[in-house]
Design a protein around this motif. Structure first.
Motif, short mmCIF file in Angstrom:
data_model
loop_
_atom_site.label_atom_id
_atom_site.label_comp_id
_atom_site.label_asym_id
_atom_site.label_seq_id
_atom_site.Cartn_x
_atom_site.Cartn_y
_atom_site.Cartn_z
N ALA A 95 0.83 -1.20 0.00
CA ALA A 95 0.00 0.00 0.00
C ALA A 95 0.87 1.25 0.00
O ALA A 95 0.64 2.17 -0.79
N SER A 96 1.90 1.25 0.85
CA SER A 96 2.69 2.48 0.92
C SER A 96 3.50 2.68 -0.35
O SER A 96 3.69 3.82 -0.80
N ILE A 97 3.94 1.58 -1.00
CA ILE A 97 4.67 1.73 -2.27
C ILE A 97 3.75 2.36 -3.31
O ILE A 97 4.11 3.34 -3.99
N THR A 98 2.52 1.80 -3.44
CA THR A 98 1.58 2.32 -4.44
C THR A 98 1.28 3.79 -4.19
O THR A 98 1.31 4.63 -5.10
N ILE A 99 0.98 4.10 -2.92
CA ILE A 99 0.58 5.47 -2.60
C ILE A 99 1.75 6.42 -2.82
O ILE A 99 1.58 7.51 -3.36
N GLY A 100 2.99 5.93 -2.46
CA GLY A 100 4.17 6.77 -2.68
C GLY A 100 4.37 7.08 -4.15
O GLY A 100 4.60 8.22 -4.54
N LEU A 101 4.20 6.03 -4.99
CA LEU A 101 4.34 6.23 -6.43
C LEU A 101 3.30 7.23 -6.95
O LEU A 101 3.63 8.17 -7.68
N PHE A 102 2.06 7.02 -6.54
CA PHE A 102 0.98 7.88 -7.01
C PHE A 102 1.22 9.32 -6.59
O PHE A 102 1.12 10.25 -7.40
N ILE A 105 3.91 10.85 -8.69
CA ILE A 105 3.45 11.23 -10.04
C ILE A 105 2.67 12.54 -9.97
O ILE A 105 2.92 13.48 -10.75
N VAL A 106 1.72 12.61 -9.01
CA VAL A 106 0.90 13.82 -8.89
C VAL A 106 1.79 15.02 -8.62
O VAL A 106 1.65 16.09 -9.23
N LEU A 107 2.75 14.84 -7.72
CA LEU A 107 3.64 15.95 -7.34
C LEU A 107 4.49 16.38 -8.53
O LEU A 107 4.66 17.58 -8.80
N ALA A 108 4.97 15.37 -9.30
CA ALA A 108 5.79 15.69 -10.46
C ALA A 108 5.00 16.50 -11.47
O ALA A 108 5.48 17.52 -12.00
#
Lengths: 163, 357
Positions: A95-102, A105-108
């Motif tokens: 969960a934390s990997i997915t949320i971190g990736l998402f 992406i949003v931040l980028a």
């Protein structure tokens, strides 16, 4: 800081804090009521952006419809089974990997997009132009959405009828 | 409008003025609730051939004030197994939800609330908070009767919102506005311009519209009764089945809060029905202020008509309460889904065709 900024930060705080509470409380009823606060805060942000119709529809659909259904389901099952439903945290690492990736992406996107800011007048009323757009340019999509909802309704009814 | 302009000049800030203005309906609402509780008891006494409250004040008109004093002094009881935070928030949420509707209701042309363009939709949205509050109170009480009452109430309000919205839609097709202020302003000068008589449409259209407008009015009145949980739709608090429904466990001021919310809701739906169909704050004939040249008298007269129409429909609600028996749950749902919604749909279609003609 002008007073509208203060109101914005008020609604933003309500939204963020209640959204945090939705995922962090153990009691599912608390989650549901915090979700209501989140919807309320988001509706307030919409109003500040001049999207009054969107704000009110948000309240009608989410608070008046979906949230009531969630509460309905939770309360009935919770009491009928005779034991409280508690949520627990599982699968922390995926969960934390997915949320971190998402979030990355949003931040980028947020940092790299060249945001254009245009000062426009607040539209006095949004509903007339929205109605014209829905009935002219987006009529096909609008009708298809209606059919989709109808299919969902019929599907729900047929699942409920099956013995 | 005048009151808002005055306040924003006084405080020099539109936001502060709007904030102060939002308390004004409360000044009307609390005396109204005191009066309406007394009226309800007197009306029920009259219909059952009793005398009713007659000890405190002439004809017992101070009875509700005495009741409120009693409720303030009462011990605030929270049952041991109740969910304390939700139990305490629920009355506030219910009252906030019913008070929210007053933001869109124009009391007179001098005081139009927020005057938002989407007033009618906003009121529908506000009722969602009432349902959420009722569910909260019923669940947090940890009492079978409370939970049953709350769940019944939610099912009922959600169902009866559909015929209400359909009737509102048919009115919007005719008038082209969702703002209660604009709706009221449209129905000015004579009762013949009221939406129930076809609004300001041309004569032929008007004659065609009148029967369907009456049907719409009856549908919206029935569903508004259901939305405020009044007899014959009071199954959420059916005394003979559920003790007192969702507020069984409440006492003292929290109970008073539910009571205040109920009466505020009764007045709100009456005011909305009269603003949609019966001209809102407009007088059925001309204004005395215009005739004798006292312009300042007109808003006061308008407030009088607004209050008179609202209180009349509240009286009709009481009248129905003490006349009709209560519906069963299945009858209630059947009435909504099998009769009101199809009739409202056909009505919507016919009004649409007449408006296009």
């Amino acid at each position: 800081m002008n007073i509208y900024d203060l109101i914005f930060y008020l609604f933003a705080t309500i939204t963020v804090l209640s959204a945090l509470a939705v995922v962090s409380t153990k009691n599912i009823i608390y989650s549901a009521y915090n979700l209501m606060l989140t919807f309320f805060g988001v509706a307030g942000l919409y109003v500040l952006l001049g999207a009054d119709f969107l704000a009110i529809v948000q309240l009608i659909v989410y608070v008046g419809g979906i949230l009531i259904l969630i509460l309905f389901g939770v309360m009935l099952t919770n009491k009928v089974n005779g034991m409280p439903i508690h949520t627990e945290v599982t699968n922390i690492i995926p969960a934390s990997i997915t949320i971190g990736l998402f979030a990355g992406i949003v931040l980028a996107f947020f940092m790299n997009t060249n945001w254009k800011s245009v000062t426009t007048e607040f539209p006095a009323t949004t509903i007339q132009s929205l109605g014209k757009l829905l009935m002219n340019e987006y009529i096909l999509i609008f009708e298809l959405l209606g059919v989709l909802l109808l299919i969902a309704l019929i599907g729900a009814a047929s699942i409920a009828r099956k013995q | 409008m005048i009151i808002y302009d005055f306040l924003s000049e006084l405080f020099g800030s539109p936001v502060l003025a709007a904030f102060i203005q939002s308390f004004i309906p409360l000044i009307f609402l609390i005396p109204f609730a005191l009066f309406a509780v007394w009226l309800e008891r007197k009306v029920s006494a009259f219909m059952q051939d009793r005398i009713g409250p007659n000890r405190v004040g002439a004809h017992g008109w101070l009875q509700t004030v005495a009741d409120i004093l009693k409720l303030i002094q009462k011990e605030d009881i929270v049952a041991t197994n109740a969910n304390k935070p939700l139990f305490n928030i629920a009355p506030v949420l219910v009252f906030a939800g019913s008070y929210l509707a007053f933001a869109a209701i124009p009391f007179s042309s001098a005081f139009i609330g927020s005057g938002i363009d989407l007033g009618l939709l906003f009121i529908v949205a506000a009722s969602g908070f009432v349902v959420a509050g009722i569910l909260m109170g019923g669940w947090a009480s940890n009492n079978k009767y409370s939970l049953l009452g709350a769940v019944r109430s939610a099912a009922q309000v959600v169902s009866y919102e559909i015929p209400t919205v359909l009737v509102i839609l048919s009115v919007v097709m005719l008038t082209g506005s969702l703002s209660l202020y604009e709706l009221s302003e449209m129905q000015t000068s004579s009762f013949y311009n009221w939406v129930i008589f076809g609004g300001t449409a041309p004569t032929l259209q008007k004659i065609l519209l009148i029967p369907f407008m009456f049907i719409g009015f009856i549908i919206i009145y029935i569903s508004s009764l259901a939305e405020v949980n009044r007899t014959p739709f009071d199954i959420p608090e059916a005394e003979s089945e559920l003790v007192a429904g969702f507020h069984t466990e409440y006492s003292g001021m929290k109970f008073a809060m539910f009571f205040l919310a109920e009466y505020a809701n009764m007045f709100a739906v009456s005011a909305i029905v009269s603003a949609i169909f019966l001209g809102g704050y407009q007088s059925p004939f001309g204004y005395l202020g215009n005739t004798i040249g006292w312009e300042w008298l007109v808003p006061i007269e308008q407030f009088f008509w607004f209050a008179a129409k609202g209180i009349f429909f509240v009286f009709v609600q009481m009248w129905l309460r003490w006349t009709l028996p209560r519906l069963r749950v299945d009858q209630l749902m059947a009435l909504c889904w099998k009769y009101l919604i199809p009739i409202a749909f056909v009505n919507l279609l016919i009004i649409g065709i007449i408006v296009i003609l």
